[in-house]
Write an enzyme that holds these catalytic residues in place. Structure first.
Site, PDB file in Angstrom:
ATOM      1  N   HIS A 180       0.765  -1.340   0.013  1.00  0.00           N
ATOM      2  CA  HIS A 180       0.405   0.251   0.139  1.00  0.00           C
ATOM      3  C   HIS A 180       0.908   1.454   0.206  1.00  0.00           C
ATOM      4  O   HIS A 180       1.211   1.598   1.000  1.00  0.00           O
ATOM      5  CB  HIS A 180      -1.276  -0.175   1.081  1.00  0.00           C
ATOM      6  CG  HIS A 180      -2.185   0.899   1.423  1.00  0.00           C
ATOM      7  ND1 HIS A 180      -3.487   0.809   2.068  1.00  0.00           N
ATOM      8  CD2 HIS A 180      -2.130   2.431   0.712  1.00  0.00           C
ATOM      9  CE1 HIS A 180      -3.724   1.781   1.977  1.00  0.00           C
ATOM     10  NE2 HIS A 180      -3.296   2.916   1.274  1.00  0.00           N
TER      11      HIS A 180
ATOM     12  N   HIS B  77       1.050   4.841  -2.229  1.00  0.00           N
ATOM     13  CA  HIS B  77       0.740   5.970  -3.517  1.00  0.00           C
ATOM     14  C   HIS B  77       2.107   6.357  -4.120  1.00  0.00           C
ATOM     15  O   HIS B  77       2.516   7.093  -3.126  1.00  0.00           O
ATOM     16  CB  HIS B  77       0.158   6.308  -3.718  1.00  0.00           C
ATOM     17  CG  HIS B  77      -1.927   6.073  -2.495  1.00  0.00           C
ATOM     18  ND1 HIS B  77      -2.699   5.687  -3.312  1.00  0.00           N
ATOM     19  CD2 HIS B  77      -2.334   5.733  -1.707  1.00  0.00           C
ATOM     20  CE1 HIS B  77      -3.232   5.215  -2.759  1.00  0.00           C
ATOM     21  NE2 HIS B  77      -3.249   5.288  -1.068  1.00  0.00           N
TER      22      HIS B  77
ATOM     23  N   HIS C 261      -9.942   0.971  -0.835  1.00  0.00           N
ATOM     24  CA  HIS C 261     -10.438   1.703  -0.149  1.00  0.00           C
ATOM     25  C   HIS C 261     -11.184   1.581   0.704  1.00  0.00           C
ATOM     26  O   HIS C 261     -11.917   1.767  -0.114  1.00  0.00           O
ATOM     27  CB  HIS C 261      -9.132   3.268   0.017  1.00  0.00           C
ATOM     28  CG  HIS C 261      -7.365   3.607  -0.143  1.00  0.00           C
ATOM     29  ND1 HIS C 261      -6.460   2.776  -1.572  1.00  0.00           N
ATOM     30  CD2 HIS C 261      -6.622   4.417  -0.135  1.00  0.00           C
ATOM     31  CE1 HIS C 261      -5.479   3.322  -1.504  1.00  0.00           C
ATOM     32  NE2 HIS C 261      -5.966   4.203  -0.352  1.00  0.00           N
TER      33      HIS C 261
ATOM     34  N   GLU D 164     -11.036   3.218   5.841  1.00  0.00           N
ATOM     35  CA  GLU D 164     -10.082   4.415   6.469  1.00  0.00           C
ATOM     36  C   GLU D 164     -11.083   5.354   7.036  1.00  0.00           C
ATOM     37  O   GLU D 164     -10.484   5.889   8.245  1.00  0.00           O
ATOM     38  CB  GLU D 164      -9.399   5.066   5.123  1.00  0.00           C
ATOM     39  CG  GLU D 164      -7.925   5.934   5.552  1.00  0.00           C
ATOM     40  CD  GLU D 164      -7.592   6.805   4.054  1.00  0.00           C
ATOM     41  OE1 GLU D 164      -7.659   6.654   3.129  1.00  0.00           O
ATOM     42  OE2 GLU D 164      -6.689   7.314   4.765  1.00  0.00           O
TER      43      GLU D 164
ATOM     44  N   ASP E 122       1.801   3.911   2.575  1.00  0.00           N
ATOM     45  CA  ASP E 122       0.102   5.059   2.398  1.00  0.00           C
ATOM     46  C   ASP E 122       0.904   6.538   1.576  1.00  0.00           C
ATOM     47  O   ASP E 122       1.680   5.969  -0.016  1.00  0.00           O
ATOM     48  CB  ASP E 122      -0.230   5.510   2.891  1.00  0.00           C
ATOM     49  CG  ASP E 122      -1.682   5.606   2.405  1.00  0.00           C
ATOM     50  OD1 ASP E 122      -2.024   5.492   1.766  1.00  0.00           O
ATOM     51  OD2 ASP E 122      -2.997   6.047   3.536  1.00  0.00           O
ATOM     52  N   ASP E 123       0.897   7.957   1.883  1.00  0.00           N
ATOM     53  CA  ASP E 123       2.179   8.583   1.089  1.00  0.00           C
ATOM     54  C   ASP E 123       3.392   8.426   2.076  1.00  0.00           C
ATOM     55  O   ASP E 123       3.197   9.736   2.676  1.00  0.00           O
ATOM     56  CB  ASP E 123       1.382   9.706   1.242  1.00  0.00           C
ATOM     57  CG  ASP E 123       0.031   9.401   0.406  1.00  0.00           C
ATOM     58  OD1 ASP E 123      -0.204   8.719  -0.826  1.00  0.00           O
ATOM     59  OD2 ASP E 123      -1.064   8.686   1.229  1.00  0.00           O
TER      60      ASP E 123
HETATM   61  N1  ADE Z   1      -4.626   8.795  -2.173  1.00  0.00           N
HETATM   62  C1  ADE Z   1      -3.318   8.756  -1.274  1.00  0.00           C
HETATM   63  N2  ADE Z   1      -4.008   8.289  -0.482  1.00  0.00           N
HETATM   64  C2  ADE Z   1      -5.120   8.254   0.067  1.00  0.00           C
HETATM   65  C3  ADE Z   1      -5.219   7.689   1.130  1.00  0.00           C
HETATM   66  N3  ADE Z   1      -4.258   7.882   2.184  1.00  0.00           N
HETATM   67  N4  ADE Z   1      -6.885   7.297   0.895  1.00  0.00           N
HETATM   68  C4  ADE Z   1      -6.994   7.564   0.224  1.00  0.00           C
HETATM   69  N5  ADE Z   1      -7.111   7.701  -1.497  1.00  0.00           N
HETATM   70  C5  ADE Z   1      -5.591   8.242  -1.310  1.00  0.00           C
HETATM   71 ZN    ZN Z   2      -4.004   5.054   0.450  1.00  0.00          ZN
END
Ligand code: ADE
Ligand code: ZN
Length: 347
Positions: A26, A28, A206, A209, A287-288
């Site tokens: 996971h 992005h 997703h 969340e 994630d990011d």
């Molecule tokens: N796009 C990038 N990060 C995300 C996240 N945590 N939740 C949903 N979309 C995303």
């Molecule tokens: Zn994500």
């Protein structure tokens, strides 16, 4: 899972977490763009960004929820124009992943963010794919691509994106669903996911969340996904917890993301340990990472320090990451054998 994990002293656990081989499921890839690279690409491409410098941009990373992050994340991606930009972004991620002993990664990408700005699907996919090929050759990291539909856009838009991706079908292992969750339930994308299933893609989404457990149910039962991205809200629904445990549905949990986006008030309150102890196939992911303050090993070490998880949890998380990945049974067995050797030899 038959491997017996020896006890590890708490002060040695961070080293074990860093050393153990792991998969990231996971990430992005646009969320791995560090401010330094955003500025370098902006200059290279003549794109103006509304921040004076790297420090000013980084200090804007104070988020209150998912949408407050997404607004900045989509703005950051606007510096990506050419195939080499996508390559450079993914290559930088793979270097960090290799340092964290990530041996396999499945990268999400958001083509609609780019095609809406006039960047072609070909530019996006070819740049990312070339970086995946080189990651294997240069760093020994295997990698594949999962194309995500933006759920704040229409299903018609998702169908158009799928059509544009078809010439590159062989470079994409799966389809995902991301962006603003609340108000955009999985079932909005029922038809396009049915088509993606017919086409033989792996499916993920997703769900849970920020959104309710109901979205996890429909991601499973309407979209037919194999993994749930995040899924931490499942804890509110005992029947759902039982279903996820019984079917060994993997959750790709992202602790530092949840912290930064205020899903949990602090890491001590994070429910990862509860999910694992309830028998769910949870994994740890970043994630990011450029926006949330940490790559894989930061997610592991900080979450273990905050929740008191043990070497047994560490083994389970790494093993789950391989089991839940979209690689061959043979490749999974090879990674798990090396994981066992790492735990066996650790002292
Ligand atoms: N796009 C990038 N990060 C995300 C996240 N945590 N939740 C949903 N979309 C995303
Ligand atoms: Zn994500």
């Amino acid at each position: 899972m038959t491997f017996t994990v020896k006890p590890v002293a708490p002060d040695r656990l961070p080293d074990l977490l860093r050393q153990m081989p792991k998969a990231e499921l996971h990430i992005h890839i646009e969320g791995s763009l560090e401010p330094e690279l955003i500025f370098a690409l902006a200059e290279r491409n003549g794109v103006r960004i509304p921040y004076a410098n790297v420090e000013a941009l980084r200090s804007a990373y104070a988020f209150t929820n998912l949408q407050s992050f997404l607004d900045i994340y989509y703005a950051g991606a606007s510096v990506l124009l050419r195939e080499q930009d996508f390559y450079d972004m993914a290559h930088a991620y793979f270097v960090k992943a290799a340092q964290d002993n990530v041996v396999h990664a499945e990268l999400f990408f958001d083509p609609q963010t780019h095609t809406a700005r006039g960047v072609s699907m070909e530019t996006v996919v070819n740049g990312l794919h070339r970086a995946c090929v080189d990651a294997q050759k240069e760093l020994g990291v295997s990698a594949s691509l999962i194309m995500c539909f933006l759920r704040h856009l229409s299903e018609e838009d998702a169908f158009a994106s799928l059509e544009q991706a078809m010439p590159f079908r062989e470079k994409i292992v799966g389809i995902g669903l991301d962006s603003g969750e609340v108000g955009n339930p999985p079932e909005k994308f029922a038809s396009v996911f049915a088509r993606c299933r017919e086409l033989g893609f792996h499916l993920v989404a997703h769900a849970g969340e920020e959104g309710p457990p109901a979205y996890i149910w429909t991601a499973l039962d309407v979209l037919g996904v194999e993994r749930i991205d995040h899924g931490v809200q499942a804890i509110k629904d005992p029947a759902l917890m039982q279903r996820l445990a019984k079917d060994r549905v993997a959750l790709t949990v992202c602790p530092l993301s949840n912290l930064k986006l205020c899903v949990f008030p602090d890491l001590t309150s994070h429910n990862l340990r509860k999910l694992l102890d309830a028998g769910l196939a949870a994994t740890v992911n970043s994630d990011d990472p450029a926006y949330f303050g940490g790559y894989m090993n930061d997610n592991f070490t900080r979450t273990f320090a905050a929740t008191g998880m043990t070497a047994q949890h560490a083994y389970t998380l790494a093993c789950n990451s391989f089991e839940a990945s979209f690689i061959s049974a043979q490749a999974k067995a090879g990674h798990i054998a090396l994981l066992d050797a790492c735990f066996e030899g650790f002292n």
